[in-house]
Scaffold this motif. Structure first.
Motif, PDB file in Angstrom:
ATOM      1  N   GLU A 165       5.224  12.341   7.883  1.00 44.37           N
ATOM      2  CA  GLU A 165       3.769  12.372   7.725  1.00 44.37           C
ATOM      3  C   GLU A 165       3.221  10.989   7.390  1.00 44.37           C
ATOM      4  O   GLU A 165       2.196  10.568   7.927  1.00 44.37           O
ATOM      5  CB  GLU A 165       3.373  13.387   6.657  1.00 44.37           C
ATOM      6  N   GLU A 166       3.913  10.270   6.526  1.00 42.82           N
ATOM      7  CA  GLU A 166       3.499   8.912   6.163  1.00 42.82           C
ATOM      8  C   GLU A 166       3.534   7.992   7.387  1.00 42.82           C
ATOM      9  O   GLU A 166       2.605   7.218   7.632  1.00 42.82           O
ATOM     10  CB  GLU A 166       4.447   8.384   5.080  1.00 42.82           C
ATOM     11  N   ASP A 196      16.017   9.370   5.467  1.00 40.62           N
ATOM     12  CA  ASP A 196      14.728   9.810   4.954  1.00 40.62           C
ATOM     13  C   ASP A 196      13.616   9.816   6.001  1.00 40.62           C
ATOM     14  O   ASP A 196      12.469  10.081   5.687  1.00 40.62           O
ATOM     15  CB  ASP A 196      14.306   8.962   3.762  1.00 40.62           C
ATOM     16  N   LEU A 197      13.948   9.542   7.246  1.00 34.25           N
ATOM     17  CA  LEU A 197      12.922   9.485   8.290  1.00 34.25           C
ATOM     18  C   LEU A 197      12.169  10.807   8.403  1.00 34.25           C
ATOM     19  O   LEU A 197      10.934  10.824   8.455  1.00 34.25           O
ATOM     20  CB  LEU A 197      13.529   9.123   9.646  1.00 34.25           C
ATOM     21  N   SER A 198      12.874  11.913   8.424  1.00 29.96           N
ATOM     22  CA  SER A 198      12.197  13.204   8.548  1.00 29.96           C
ATOM     23  C   SER A 198      11.365  13.514   7.310  1.00 29.96           C
ATOM     24  O   SER A 198      10.336  14.178   7.400  1.00 29.96           O
ATOM     25  CB  SER A 198      13.204  14.323   8.802  1.00 29.96           C
ATOM     26  N   GLU A 199      11.798  13.023   6.178  1.00 26.25           N
ATOM     27  CA  GLU A 199      11.035  13.245   4.955  1.00 26.25           C
ATOM     28  C   GLU A 199       9.759  12.416   4.938  1.00 26.25           C
ATOM     29  O   GLU A 199       8.778  12.797   4.299  1.00 26.25           O
ATOM     30  CB  GLU A 199      11.891  12.891   3.732  1.00 26.25           C
ATOM     31  N   GLU A 241       0.615   5.158  11.836  1.00 25.20           N
ATOM     32  CA  GLU A 241       0.474   4.859  13.266  1.00 25.20           C
ATOM     33  C   GLU A 241      -0.900   5.248  13.788  1.00 25.20           C
ATOM     34  O   GLU A 241      -1.483   4.550  14.614  1.00 25.20           O
ATOM     35  CB  GLU A 241       1.569   5.560  14.072  1.00 25.20           C
ATOM     36  N   TRP A 242      -1.428   6.369  13.341  1.00 25.71           N
ATOM     37  CA  TRP A 242      -2.749   6.798  13.801  1.00 25.71           C
ATOM     38  C   TRP A 242      -3.856   5.876  13.288  1.00 25.71           C
ATOM     39  O   TRP A 242      -4.877   5.739  13.921  1.00 25.71           O
ATOM     40  CB  TRP A 242      -3.042   8.238  13.351  1.00 25.71           C
ATOM     41  N   GLY A 243      -3.615   5.237  12.159  1.00 25.12           N
ATOM     42  CA  GLY A 243      -4.614   4.360  11.577  1.00 25.12           C
ATOM     43  C   GLY A 243      -4.716   3.006  12.237  1.00 25.12           C
ATOM     44  O   GLY A 243      -5.565   2.206  11.909  1.00 25.12           O
ATOM     45  N   ARG A 244      -3.861   2.721  13.195  1.00 26.24           N
ATOM     46  CA  ARG A 244      -3.886   1.410  13.869  1.00 26.24           C
ATOM     47  C   ARG A 244      -5.155   1.198  14.639  1.00 26.24           C
ATOM     48  O   ARG A 244      -5.723   1.941  15.278  1.00 26.24           O
ATOM     49  CB  ARG A 244      -2.700   1.268  14.817  1.00 26.24           C
TER      50      ARG A 244
END
Length: 66
Positions: A57-58, A51-54, A63-66
């Protein structure tokens, strides 16, 4: 051999192994020898949960919110 060329040889001999590729690419670029295969260490394939590709976006959002 000129003094500058001897110094260059000496400096290259002192470089750690991890720094040789960037130095080599720099010199090749100066000589116009850019036809060599590029090393892209950040590009690789790997195995993970199905399910990694699914969930990409999550995962990126977290990661960007770190």
């Amino acid at each position: 051999m000129s003094v500058m060329r001897e110094e260059l040889h000496h400096l290259v001999d002192q470089l750690p192994e991890s720094e040789l590729r960037p130095a080599l690419e720099l010199i090749r670029g100066r000589l116009g020898e850019d036809d060599h295969e590029r090393d892209l260490p950040f590009f690789a394939s790997f195995e993970s949960d199905p399910d990694l590709s699914e969930r990409h976006e999550e995962i990126l959002r977290a990661e960007w919110g770190r």
